[in-house]
Motif scaffolding. Structure first.
Motif, PDB file in Angstrom:
ATOM      1  N   SER A 201      -1.336  13.096   5.115  1.00 51.60           N
ATOM      2  CA  SER A 201      -1.058  13.970   3.975  1.00 51.60           C
ATOM      3  C   SER A 201       0.370  14.486   4.016  1.00 51.60           C
ATOM      4  N   ARG A 202       0.834  14.788   5.202  1.00 53.87           N
ATOM      5  CA  ARG A 202       2.210  15.274   5.343  1.00 53.87           C
ATOM      6  C   ARG A 202       3.201  14.190   4.923  1.00 53.87           C
ATOM      7  N   LEU A 203       2.929  12.943   5.292  1.00 52.37           N
ATOM      8  CA  LEU A 203       3.821  11.849   4.916  1.00 52.37           C
ATOM      9  C   LEU A 203       3.736  11.538   3.424  1.00 52.37           C
ATOM     10  N   LEU A 204       2.525  11.517   2.890  1.00 52.68           N
ATOM     11  CA  LEU A 204       2.320  11.092   1.506  1.00 52.68           C
ATOM     12  C   LEU A 204       2.688  12.163   0.486  1.00 52.68           C
ATOM     13  N   TRP A 205       2.328  13.406   0.812  1.00 52.79           N
ATOM     14  CA  TRP A 205       2.448  14.460  -0.191  1.00 52.79           C
ATOM     15  C   TRP A 205       3.211  15.686   0.295  1.00 52.79           C
ATOM     16  N   GLY A 206       3.716  15.626   1.509  1.00 53.10           N
ATOM     17  CA  GLY A 206       4.507  16.733   2.006  1.00 53.10           C
ATOM     18  C   GLY A 206       3.709  17.927   2.460  1.00 53.10           C
ATOM     19  N   ASN A 207       2.399  17.719   2.713  1.00 53.86           N
ATOM     20  CA  ASN A 207       1.581  18.808   3.220  1.00 53.86           C
ATOM     21  C   ASN A 207       0.487  18.218   4.092  1.00 53.86           C
ATOM     22  N   GLY A 208      -0.245  19.062   4.765  1.00 54.31           N
ATOM     23  CA  GLY A 208      -1.292  18.590   5.655  1.00 54.31           C
ATOM     24  C   GLY A 208      -2.678  18.827   5.136  1.00 54.31           C
ATOM     25  N   HIS A 209      -2.809  19.066   3.812  1.00 54.57           N
ATOM     26  CA  HIS A 209      -4.139  19.459   3.345  1.00 54.57           C
ATOM     27  C   HIS A 209      -4.602  18.688   2.116  1.00 54.57           C
ATOM     28  N   ALA A 210      -3.760  18.528   1.147  1.00 52.01           N
ATOM     29  CA  ALA A 210      -4.269  17.925  -0.079  1.00 52.01           C
ATOM     30  C   ALA A 210      -3.216  17.060  -0.731  1.00 52.01           C
ATOM     31  N   SER A 211      -3.679  16.184  -1.606  1.00 49.36           N
ATOM     32  CA  SER A 211      -2.779  15.286  -2.303  1.00 49.36           C
ATOM     33  C   SER A 211      -2.181  15.912  -3.543  1.00 49.36           C
TER      34      SER A 211
ATOM     35  N   PRO B 239       0.831  -1.207   0.000  1.00 49.47           N
ATOM     36  CA  PRO B 239       0.000   0.000   0.000  1.00 49.47           C
ATOM     37  C   PRO B 239       0.861   1.251   0.000  1.00 49.47           C
ATOM     38  N   ASP B 240       0.239   2.380  -0.231  1.00 47.68           N
ATOM     39  CA  ASP B 240       0.951   3.652  -0.111  1.00 47.68           C
ATOM     40  C   ASP B 240       1.258   3.970   1.354  1.00 47.68           C
ATOM     41  N   LEU B 241       0.347   3.553   2.236  1.00 51.12           N
ATOM     42  CA  LEU B 241       0.536   3.805   3.663  1.00 51.12           C
ATOM     43  C   LEU B 241      -0.040   2.633   4.449  1.00 51.12           C
ATOM     44  N   LEU B 242       0.736   2.143   5.399  1.00 57.05           N
ATOM     45  CA  LEU B 242       0.329   1.030   6.253  1.00 57.05           C
ATOM     46  C   LEU B 242       0.094   1.556   7.661  1.00 57.05           C
ATOM     47  N   MET B 243      -1.128   1.405   8.149  1.00 56.90           N
ATOM     48  CA  MET B 243      -1.543   1.911   9.458  1.00 56.90           C
ATOM     49  C   MET B 243      -1.703   0.712  10.392  1.00 56.90           C
ATOM     50  N   LEU B 244      -0.943   0.706  11.496  1.00 57.39           N
ATOM     51  CA  LEU B 244      -0.856  -0.460  12.372  1.00 57.39           C
ATOM     52  C   LEU B 244      -1.611  -0.211  13.673  1.00 57.39           C
ATOM     53  N   LEU B 245      -2.477  -1.168  14.035  1.00 64.06           N
ATOM     54  CA  LEU B 245      -3.343  -0.995  15.197  1.00 64.06           C
ATOM     55  C   LEU B 245      -3.286  -2.240  16.090  1.00 64.06           C
ATOM     56  N   THR B 246      -3.071  -2.025  17.362  1.00 61.88           N
ATOM     57  CA  THR B 246      -2.864  -3.028  18.421  1.00 61.88           C
ATOM     58  C   THR B 246      -1.475  -3.633  18.318  1.00 61.88           C
ATOM     59  N   ALA B 247      -1.104  -4.415  19.335  1.00 63.13           N
ATOM     60  CA  ALA B 247       0.301  -4.765  19.554  1.00 63.13           C
ATOM     61  C   ALA B 247       0.899  -5.637  18.458  1.00 63.13           C
ATOM     62  N   ILE B 248       0.267  -6.763  18.144  1.00 61.39           N
ATOM     63  CA  ILE B 248       0.876  -7.693  17.180  1.00 61.39           C
ATOM     64  C   ILE B 248       1.024  -7.053  15.806  1.00 61.39           C
TER      65      ILE B 248
ATOM     66  N   LEU C 278      10.675  -4.822   5.147  1.00 62.78           N
ATOM     67  CA  LEU C 278      11.219  -5.776   4.176  1.00 62.78           C
ATOM     68  C   LEU C 278      10.547  -5.619   2.815  1.00 62.78           C
ATOM     69  N   ALA C 279       9.247  -5.309   2.826  1.00 57.92           N
ATOM     70  CA  ALA C 279       8.504  -5.163   1.565  1.00 57.92           C
ATOM     71  C   ALA C 279       8.605  -3.756   0.982  1.00 57.92           C
ATOM     72  N   ARG C 280       9.366  -2.899   1.634  1.00 61.48           N
ATOM     73  CA  ARG C 280       9.584  -1.527   1.153  1.00 61.48           C
ATOM     74  C   ARG C 280       8.264  -0.737   1.019  1.00 61.48           C
ATOM     75  N   VAL C 281       7.394  -0.904   2.008  1.00 66.08           N
ATOM     76  CA  VAL C 281       6.184  -0.079   2.046  1.00 66.08           C
ATOM     77  C   VAL C 281       6.618   1.378   2.225  1.00 66.08           C
ATOM     78  N   PRO C 282       6.117   2.291   1.418  1.00 63.30           N
ATOM     79  CA  PRO C 282       6.634   3.669   1.459  1.00 63.30           C
ATOM     80  C   PRO C 282       6.451   4.379   2.788  1.00 63.30           C
ATOM     81  N   HIS C 283       5.294   4.164   3.436  1.00 61.86           N
ATOM     82  CA  HIS C 283       5.004   4.895   4.670  1.00 61.86           C
ATOM     83  C   HIS C 283       4.340   3.951   5.673  1.00 61.86           C
ATOM     84  N   ILE C 284       4.930   3.860   6.870  1.00 54.84           N
ATOM     85  CA  ILE C 284       4.402   3.006   7.937  1.00 54.84           C
ATOM     86  C   ILE C 284       4.078   3.889   9.132  1.00 54.84           C
TER      87      ILE C 284
END
Length: 363
Positions: free
Chosen positions: A352-362, A83-92, A103-109
């Motif tokens: 947005s800041r991680l993906l596109w360098g801003n906090g508002h739009a893509s 994915p473009d961004l991987l969002m991780l929730l809970t411990a495991i 390892l899979a070179r996901v762009p943003h974790i």
């Protein structure tokens, strides 16, 4: 094209983090974020909710625990369709999602640290560098990660839990001729410290024969707690009740909400109870003081303080007008500070800041 965002969860069992994840995914700007739910094991309590929200769910395994099959399938899928961004929730997911994601070179974790014990459960001391950013749902967790583990503040953002204040509203005035309900909604696990709550209730139950303690939740300690109830001689005034997707009827029947945890971040049920107009009696741990203002929206006591908890419950049972005042003010605080709109907006800004360098739009 919207960014492809994957929420990685351990399960879709009934729990605060799972519910927050679904509500967040439902409310995101679909022109910018396309969300998928990847789930490591079975646990389907909230699966119908996800389907109702139109959220795609990928089951990485249908076993009862997270084992080799789940983790191997996670790695394969991340390698095949990162994915473009991987969002991780809970411990495991916060552990294995970071390892496989790198390892899979996901762009943003994006990791999440939620709950008082989360930093050590998900090995933040060692794994924080594997996340591009970490979200905390309370200031105390952020401060702990900075002071104890040396995380750079720039890698952390506090996003308090949100509550649907339109969905959770006060019930009709007057709760009828039934019992005066002290309500606790929490999994029956050690962190919630039901033992202290039961001992505190036992101290006041004789003076309030019309009061009942309702424990809503499942968990491995149920049989132990049931035995404790019998030993304390309060079986006639304590009910164990299963959770449900919609628990508003519990809030509407209650007079006081109580949570006796020894470790928390910022629990959803506190915000729901406040939105429903209940005074909150809680412990001074984690992010609870960020939501519950003593003498304004509720009462706080030290963890494992049986006497202090008993006195707080006694006070509200003996002075219901104070309880109603605290409940009204708690509702106002929930609406002003803990809305879903604010929670969603904060997530979108960080992503947005991680993906596109801003906090508002893509762009």
């Amino acid at each position: 094209m919207p960014a492809r965002v994957v929420f990685l969860l351990e399960d879709l069992e009934y729990g605060g983090t799972q519910r927050q994840a679904l509500e967040l995914a439902r409310r995101l700007d679909k022109s910018r974020f396309q969300v998928e739910l990847w789930v490591l094991r079975k646990g389907d309590d909230l699966a119908p909710v996800a389907r109702g929200y139109g959220l795609p769910v990928v089951w990485l395994a249908r076993t009862g625990w997270v084992g080799p099959q789940s983790l191997l399938n996670l790695g394969k899928r991340l390698w095949a369709t990162p994915p473009d961004l991987l969002m991780l929730l809970t411990a495991i997911p916060n552990i294995w999602g970071r390892l496989w994601g790198r390892l899979a070179r996901v762009p943003h974790i994006v990791g999440n640290c939620r709950g008082g014990a989360a930093p050590w459960r998900q090995h933040e001391r060692f794994l924080w560098p594997a996340a591009d950013h970490i979200l905390c749902n309370s200031r105390i967790l952020r401060d702990f990660l900075v002071s104890r583990y040396g995380l750079p503040p720039s890698r952390l953002t506090v996003v308090p839990n949100g509550v649907d204040t339109e969905f959770y509203q006060p019930g009709a005035d007057g709760r009828g001729a039934g019992p005066r309900v002290l309500l606790s909604v929490a999994r029956l696990v050690p962190d919630k410290d039901h033992d202290t709550l039961l001992m505190a209730f036992a101290r006041i139950s004789g003076r309030h024969p019309d009061a009942e303690l309702w424990l809503v939740g499942n968990g491995p300690r149920r049989s132990i707690l049931e035995q404790q109830v019998n030993d304390l001689g309060i079986a006639g005034q304590v009910k164990f009740l299963p959770p449900a997707r919609d628990i508003r009827h519990f809030y509407h029947q209650a007079e006081v909400f109580v949570l006796s945890s020894v470790a928390e971040a910022l629990p959803n049920v506190i915000l729901e109870a406040m939105a429903a107009g209940l005074p909150v009696v809680g412990t001074r741990v984690g992010g609870l003081p960020e939501a519950v203002v003593p003498e304004e929206t509720g009462l706080l006591v030290a963890p494992r303080d049986v006497e202090g908890l008993a006195l707080a419950l006694e006070r509200l049972l003996s002075d219901p007008e104070t309880g109603r005042r605290l409940g009204r003010q708690g509702r106002q605080r929930a609406v002003e500070l803990f809305s879903f709109r604010a929670m969603v907006s904060r997530h979108e800004e960080v992503w947005s800041r991680l993906l596109w360098g801003n906090g508002h739009a893509s762009g």
